[in-house]
Design an enzyme around this catalytic site. Structure first.
Site, PDB file in Angstrom:
ATOM      1  CB  CYS A 143    -112.638   5.991 -65.736  1.00 35.89           C
ATOM      2  SG  CYS A 143    -114.444   6.024 -65.835  1.00 35.89           S
ATOM      3  CG  HIS A 169    -111.128   8.636 -68.428  1.00 32.57           C
ATOM      4  ND1 HIS A 169    -111.802   7.747 -69.242  1.00 32.57           N
ATOM      5  CD2 HIS A 169    -112.036   9.083 -67.516  1.00 32.57           C
ATOM      6  CE1 HIS A 169    -113.059   7.668 -68.835  1.00 32.57           C
ATOM      7  NE2 HIS A 169    -113.222   8.468 -67.800  1.00 32.57           N
ATOM      8  CG  ASN A 219    -116.520   8.228 -69.439  1.00 33.77           C
ATOM      9  OD1 ASN A 219    -115.764   7.280 -69.584  1.00 33.77           O
ATOM     10  ND2 ASN A 219    -116.640   8.875 -68.287  1.00 33.77           N
TER      11      ASN A 219
END
Length: 324
Positions: free
Chosen positions: A118, A251, A281
């Site tokens: 990520c 993020h 996500n």
């Protein structure tokens, strides 16, 4: 002195949008109970996009890349560096960046993947910035692309409701004016087990467990602390303060982590760019997806100072302060 600045942004989401209610209905067929209320309360996620089974990360990346190149007023052949951040590459090798290069009709420039989960886009942007400043490239295509739906365990409601697929891209070009002001990267391999896909390929067989595993509480505790520290370190390198930040684009993992980071930086929540509610996500794709949404939505304007930051498996984390 040569600097690097963002000349164009782009993004792409697969057509299939899956709401929490739709996902809950699918999980119910497996005997897994969840609900829109349960997911929203814990994550802020209301929907995500899933790619069709035959669609690869490089295909998503191609769409996002073409949008970014067009926004920069360039042609694909103007690009002389390609970096793709992904944890879900098309194949073991070659890199998804090389596959993307061929799809864009670009020949000869360096192309490689970055794997920092990520945090991947922050890592990739930092590498591209360094190469441009060193004179190794003039126009870099930096992409985050993921098909995380391929590595989800749909019998585990604590993880399968969190992730989605998508791609985001920027064109980073050499400039006489500062664009990227400072960066800060870190990793701590002692925390490998808190977020991982513990599988590999050997002798034509899959070894281990090629599905995402996460200790949510451990990730939350680690994330909030390191994101604040990395943002402050980046500000210090640029001789800036929290008051200089126009937009925080983190993020997009969990709304609680994002809001907590904003509060620690003493930023009002209306300076926080949020797309996790609609995208879920998307790992390395989440920051460039959110950036492009904010640019095309008219919120981010030329001259704004942006703080980008990410944290992911590895355990990796980092931040980039830039003037758009």
């Amino acid at each position: 002195m040569t600097f690097s600045r963002i000349a164009g942004t782009g993004s792409y989401l697969p057509p299939r949008r899956v709401t929490n209610d739709e996902l809950a209905a699918e999980l119910a067929q497996r005997g897994i109970e969840t609900s829109d209320e349960w997911i929203v309360e814990r994550t802020g996620i209301r929907a995500r996009h899933f790619a069709a089974p035959e669609v690869t990360s490089s295909e998503l990346a191609e769409h996002a890349s073409r949008h970014a190149i067009e926004a920069a007023g360039l042609q694909p052949t103007d690009i002389d560096l390609i970096i793709v951040a992904t944890s879900t590459p098309d194949m073991v090798f070659p890199s998804s960046a090389c596959i993307l290069q061929a799809k864009l009709g670009i020949v000869g420039c360096p192309a490689f993947d970055v794997q920092a989960v990520c945090s991947g886009f922050v890592y990739a942007l930092t590498v591209a910035d360094s190469m441009i400043k060193a004179g190794a490239a003039r126009r870099a295509l930096v992409v985050g692309a993921e098909v995380f739906s391929r590595i989800l365990d749909f019998n585990d409601r604590t993880t399968c409701v969190l992730f989605g697929d998508g791609a985001g891209a920027v064109v980073l070009e050499a400039s006489e004016k500062p664009g990227i002001l400072a960066t800060d990267l870190h990793a701590d391999g002692r925390h490998v087990g808190v977020l991982c896909v513990p599988g590999s390929v050997s002798g034509g067989k899959v070894l281990g467990e090629p599905l995402l595993r996460m200790d949510g509480q451990a990730v939350f505790k680690l994330a909030v602390g390191v994101l604040e520290a990395s943002a402050r370190a980046t500000l210090a390198k640029a001789n800036c303060t929290e008051a200089d930040i126009d937009w925080l684009i983190p993020h997009q993992a969990n709304i609680r982590i994002m809001q907590s980071t904003a509060r620690k930086l003493k930023l009002p929540l209306d300076k926080l760019v949020v797309t996790v509610d609609q995208h879920g996500n998307t790992s390395a794709a989440s920051i460039p997806l959110a950036l492009d949404a904010a640019v095309r939505g008219g919120r981010v304007k030329r001259g704004d100072k942006l703080m980008l930051e990410g944290v992911g498996g590895g355990f990796t984390w980092g931040a980039v302060l830039l003037q758009y």
